[in-house]
Enzyme design. Structure first.
Site, PDB file in Angstrom:
ATOM      1  N   LYS A 196      85.423 -47.817  57.347  1.00 18.68           N
ATOM      2  CA  LYS A 196      84.488 -48.230  56.297  1.00 18.68           C
ATOM      3  C   LYS A 196      84.741 -49.657  55.812  1.00 18.68           C
ATOM      4  O   LYS A 196      83.798 -50.377  55.470  1.00 18.68           O
ATOM      5  CB  LYS A 196      84.536 -47.241  55.133  1.00 18.68           C
ATOM      6  CG  LYS A 196      84.032 -45.854  55.515  1.00 18.68           C
ATOM      7  CD  LYS A 196      83.993 -44.914  54.347  1.00 18.68           C
ATOM      8  CE  LYS A 196      83.482 -43.543  54.785  1.00 18.68           C
ATOM      9  NZ  LYS A 196      83.342 -42.602  53.649  1.00 18.68           N
TER      10      LYS A 196
ATOM     11  N   GLY B  95      94.705 -39.980  47.412  1.00 19.46           N
ATOM     12  CA  GLY B  95      94.260 -40.877  48.469  1.00 19.46           C
ATOM     13  C   GLY B  95      93.818 -42.216  47.910  1.00 19.46           C
ATOM     14  O   GLY B  95      93.535 -42.350  46.706  1.00 19.46           O
TER      15      GLY B  95
ATOM     16  N   ASN C  10      98.859 -41.714  45.900  1.00 19.21           N
ATOM     17  CA  ASN C  10      98.751 -42.021  47.322  1.00 19.21           C
ATOM     18  C   ASN C  10     100.141 -42.131  47.931  1.00 19.21           C
ATOM     19  O   ASN C  10     101.113 -42.475  47.250  1.00 19.21           O
ATOM     20  CB  ASN C  10      97.990 -43.347  47.515  1.00 19.21           C
ATOM     21  CG  ASN C  10      97.615 -43.591  48.959  1.00 19.21           C
ATOM     22  OD1 ASN C  10      96.964 -42.750  49.584  1.00 19.21           O
ATOM     23  ND2 ASN C  10      98.022 -44.715  49.511  1.00 19.21           N
TER      24      ASN C  10
END
Length: 273
Positions: A69, A130, A153
């Protein structure tokens, strides 16, 4: 790719699990749009070359999934405000002048689904697992509601970078161990791959409670994801997977390409069956 007449596609790695072709082909059939949509497995070394080939041939639009992405953001000639804020792109559109427009529909898709299942409130505490491309896409929409967000994370530096970048939009912090005791979390969102929560199990034991809403951006048709199975074992009452987000973000992509916003709920029901 030259041997295929493919108008639309999703690119990622892994990709075999993707339900995007099913969703988009159902959309196209419902609205009598005769376009092909398939999936492509790509690698870091050939990502840009594959996209170039796709758009130079018959490609009109593409979805981009993990882990590309942020690469798609770089690839775009023009970006929407959603993409600019998130720094990542999950939807590409070839414009009439040949330029590639990059958009991010993840945040809109997540908000749609969280509202649909009544998991979303204003000014609540949200813990996100995350710090990848999908997280970048959802932070600003969640912060816009006055929520306080904490990022957990494996690589702390990535979480710290998100805090620096998105703090101008609202309250965002890197999760610390003491947060387990002094913060009551209303919503827990998992944005790491299937089976990737093992490193966080001890922390989650101190965060989970019976009234927390647990949402997994991942999905597993016909069963619970490992994250949701873990939450259920801890007696969490409200759990939900990301199949609704998948369909909603796909609907926003479809709207960008065809200027038609399709019905979402019937497609969710079809996929669940």
């Amino acid at each position: 790719m030259d041997n295929y007449i493919v108008d639309f596609a999703v690119f990622g790695n892994p990709i075999s699990h993707s339900k995007s072709p099913i969703v988009h082909n159902i959309f196209s059939k419902k609205y009598n749009i005769k376009k092909n949509y398939i999936s492509f497995l790509v690698f870091e070394k050939n990502f840009y070359l594959i996209l170039d080939s796709f758009f130079k041939n018959f490609g009109k639009g593409a979805n981009i999934t993990a882990p590309f992405k942020e690469n798609a953001f770089i690839y775009s000639d023009i970006i929407t405000e959603n993409a600019r804020v998130s720094g990542s792109v999950n939807t590409l559109k070839k414009l009439k002048n040949g330029k590639i427009l990059g958009d991010n529909t993840d945040g809109m898709g997540l908000l749609y689904d969280l509202n649909r299942i009544k998991f979303l409130k204003e000014k609540c505490n949200i813990l996100i697992l995350g710090a990848g491309g999908v997280v970048r896409g959802i932070l600003q929409p969640l912060l816009s509601l006055g929520n306080s967000i904490y990022i957990l994370n494996r690589t702390k530096k990535k979480a710290e970078n998100l805090k620096i970048e998105f703090s101008k939009y609202g309250s965002i912090e890197v999760f610390k161990k003491e947060n387990k005791k002094n913060i009551f979390f209303d919503l827990l969102i998992n944005a790491i791959p299937l089976g990737g929560i093992e490193d966080f199990s001890n922390i989650l034991n101190g965060v989970l409670h019976t009234k927390i809403n647990c949402y997994d951006i991942c999905y597993r048709l016909g069963g619970l994801t490992p994250f949701l199975f873990f939450c259920k074992k801890k007696l969490v009452n409200n759990i939900h997977d990301g199949i609704g987000m998948l369909v909603a973000q796909a609907a926003y992509s479809f709207s960008l390409w065809h200027n038609i916003f399709p019905e979402i709920d019937p497609i969710i029901s079809i996929l669940k069956k």
